[in-house]
Design a protein around this motif. Sequence first.
Motif, short mmCIF file in Angstrom:
data_model
loop_
_atom_site.label_atom_id
_atom_site.label_comp_id
_atom_site.label_asym_id
_atom_site.label_seq_id
_atom_site.Cartn_x
_atom_site.Cartn_y
_atom_site.Cartn_z
N ASP A 69 -5.36 -2.74 7.48
CA ASP A 69 -5.20 -2.30 8.79
C ASP A 69 -5.75 -0.96 9.08
OD1 ASP A 69 -3.43 -4.73 9.91
OD2 ASP A 69 -2.70 -4.30 8.11
N MET A 117 2.01 -6.96 8.06
CA MET A 117 1.35 -5.59 7.64
C MET A 117 2.36 -4.61 6.96
SD MET A 117 0.20 -3.65 11.34
CE MET A 117 -0.09 -2.13 10.68
N SER A 118 2.04 -3.73 6.20
CA SER A 118 2.80 -2.79 5.79
C SER A 118 3.85 -2.08 6.91
CB SER A 118 2.38 -1.77 4.80
OG SER A 118 3.07 -0.76 4.50
N PRO A 119 5.05 -1.84 6.60
CA PRO A 119 6.07 -1.09 7.77
C PRO A 119 5.83 0.27 7.67
CG PRO A 119 7.15 -2.63 6.03
CD PRO A 119 5.86 -2.56 5.61
N TRP A 120 4.85 0.94 6.82
CA TRP A 120 4.47 2.20 6.91
C TRP A 120 3.25 2.38 6.36
CZ3 TRP A 120 7.82 0.06 3.11
CH2 TRP A 120 7.34 0.20 1.59
N SER A 121 2.56 3.64 6.65
CA SER A 121 1.12 3.88 6.53
C SER A 121 1.10 4.27 4.99
CB SER A 121 0.59 5.02 7.32
OG SER A 121 0.29 4.37 8.77
N ALA A 122 -0.41 4.19 4.29
CA ALA A 122 -0.32 4.94 3.05
C ALA A 122 -0.59 6.32 3.11
CB ALA A 122 -1.67 4.05 2.58
N LYS A 134 -6.43 -9.11 -3.10
CA LYS A 134 -6.03 -8.83 -1.98
C LYS A 134 -6.25 -7.47 -1.52
CE LYS A 134 -2.36 -12.51 -1.89
NZ LYS A 134 -0.61 -12.73 -1.84
N ARG A 165 -9.86 -6.37 12.50
CA ARG A 165 -9.52 -6.90 11.12
C ARG A 165 -8.52 -8.33 11.57
NH1 ARG A 165 -5.32 -9.47 10.03
NH2 ARG A 165 -4.20 -8.01 11.49
N GLY A 166 -8.96 -9.46 10.92
CA GLY A 166 -8.50 -10.81 11.29
C GLY A 166 -8.74 -11.54 12.57
N ASN A 221 -11.70 -6.12 5.73
CA ASN A 221 -10.89 -7.11 6.63
C ASN A 221 -9.58 -7.30 5.72
OD1 ASN A 221 -10.77 -9.21 8.64
ND2 ASN A 221 -10.83 -10.78 7.04
N LEU A 222 -9.20 -6.48 5.20
CA LEU A 222 -7.91 -6.97 4.23
C LEU A 222 -6.91 -5.58 4.75
CD1 LEU A 222 -9.15 -7.74 0.79
CD2 LEU A 222 -8.07 -9.39 2.42
#
Lengths: 371, 371
Positions: free
Chosen positions: A348, A1-6, A290, A367-368, A345-346
């Motif tokens: 987090d 996952m991304s190391p930071w949040s959006a 994606k 998710r996943g 589902n793509l």
Amino acid sequence: MSPWSAAALGDPIANIETPALLLDLDAFERNLQRMVEALQGSSMRLRAHAKSHKCPEIALRQVAMGAVGICCQKVSEAAVFVDAGIQDVLVTNQIASLAKARRLANLARKARIGVLVDDTQQVVWLHQAATDAGVSLDVYVEIDVGSGRCGVAPGEQAVALALAVDRSSSLRFSGLQCYQGAAQHMRQPAQRQAAIAQATEWARITRDAIVAKGVACDRITGAGTGTFWHERDSGVFNEIQAGSYIFMDRDYRDNQAGPEDWAFEHALFVQTTVMSQTQLGKAIVDAGLKASSVDSGMPAVWERSDLNFVKASDEHGVLELTPQSQLALGDVLWLVPGHCDPTVNLYDELIGVRHGRVESIWPISARGALL
Amino acid sequence: MSPWSAAALGDPIANIETPALLLDLDAFERNLQRMVEALQGSSMRLRAHAKSHKCPEIALRQVAMGAVGICCQKVSEAAVFVDAGIQDVLVTNQIASLAKARRLANLARKARIGVLVDDTQQVVWLHQAATDAGVSLDVYVEIDVGSGRCGVAPGEQAVALALAVDRSSSLRFSGLQCYQGAAQHMRQPAQRQAAIAQATEWARITRDAIVAKGVACDRITGAGTGTFWHERDSGVFNEIQAGSYIFMDRDYRDNQAGPEDWAFEHALFVQTTVMSQTQLGKAIVDAGLKASSVDSGMPAVWERSDLNFVKASDEHGVLELTPQSQLALGDVLWLVPGHCDPTVNLYDELIGVRHGRVESIWPISARGALL
């Protein structure tokens, strides 16, 4: 996952990094309320389908507003929701190994757990797993009411299977799963109505045949966002499994609305940024396949009928513009996913927005969860 | 994600819970070696595309076998690989905000970082971010060599942009991105060859025009698994960005092979279980579109030409059987995904198998790294 949040709580919407999955909280809450109203005064109860959102925060809200519990498609999904405190979970799917049946049975130590069967071998696995775990499982016989996927034929075969479940001391025969998945996206209201009329008839015949054998068949469950008011009014169904109504996607919008259709709103969006614009009449956004699942077609661009999302590669989306379109590099757009379930589902995190700001960030905990 | 793993080290393959993403380690290692052999004796270097695998364990093996580093599509992906020790990362994409440019610049404190531009605004953002962070970034001008997606036109426009990069003290103009994505899945060998011949010509013209302005243009990078030997032999390209060669998917297999094609093997599989079989000539498996991305079509069933995967819903796959097909509830099958990249992105773990057992379980650390 991304190391930071959006995003962070309180951020202005324009500052959310993209692509990100957004929930319009006002629209979402109106959708929740509309479903409550749609079922008011009927004998129908809601078992919200959690495969659409995979998010305990949403499931808990659905239950707080009257849903009996949730359904989901996988044992590992069920485990996530049981762990989050949901007390009644139906896995609307078959289980095809003893090992997985044991996973399911373990969940029944903490919550009421149901599952489907369409073969006596599944009954054997479930019975052994439940017996070994010292629990009871709710078991529903799935009948094929027109989807042509899982489920035994209505009538005799279903009766035989229901009796097999009823004879298993660790299993509770709980009713019939009668989901007409193929009907959900039939474009014409009359097609959907006819498909559910047929499904209802098969459900009724099968239920009555089981009852005639002296076995109670209390629960007839199924239905989805595209048809649920037909099941509601069927006189046979008494539980619906709608999921997408909270979000709505482009594919559901493409259904032609009938006079009785419930006006759920788009509440789920992919926020995206124009990242390249080197050709006249075209722009490239940073959300590709994606970021928005294309299995049911391309996303729509929200409130921009002049922009047509025509193609997705992994991390690029191609927009076609009209000669009048105003669009610049760095501009932010909202996409309405073609299909909400695999799009959620793509991600987090689901970023809830209201009044121009980020109000909530909910983990998409299941998710996943494929197992 | 699932609260438990699909497998444990040492498990027999048949015990892996499904659906699960499997890597045939022998085939994978042969694919790695074949790429080394394909580039031996050429001036071409490999920058392996990590968007395909999102897995540091694989990236580290690619670098150990000679790759200069990796490329990827997103800044958050790059962060995952830099954190895992990859020293040279190219984001083969445009960045469309100052905030994201700052994220990228921060990575350049720990590794050599490159990125693409096709607009002077991107140059401005990158320059400011790099200057503020006290780093240098490698910047490549992307030209559109036939894909019709991102990239400026070959020639003049590219020259102007290269000069703008070259004037930015915190940016290193590093060369040209010339990826012909549309060529990768052209079915006929002659089509692919012709497309890369055209791309090569545009790359050469643009490179020479930049050099004529007194600016070095050392690196011509691009290519993918479907065409890389044409770029290798082009006399213009000197870096390739192949990704899928390690896995191969059904869509690449559908390319008709030319005489020079490199025989990479399918190494990536989705293990699935038959969970329902109630109709003659049909079976339902537990891998649907959340287990194998269908954007490039349905998966193929491995070593079972009698089984045709015809339809996917969220968590169901529909197989058509021949009258001779032997298949039973609980049987385990392997699917070859239609498109490996978005399929890998659905999983948290890649389960390496060899000699009938689970040998490795690698985290897909950049799964869902969309930012």
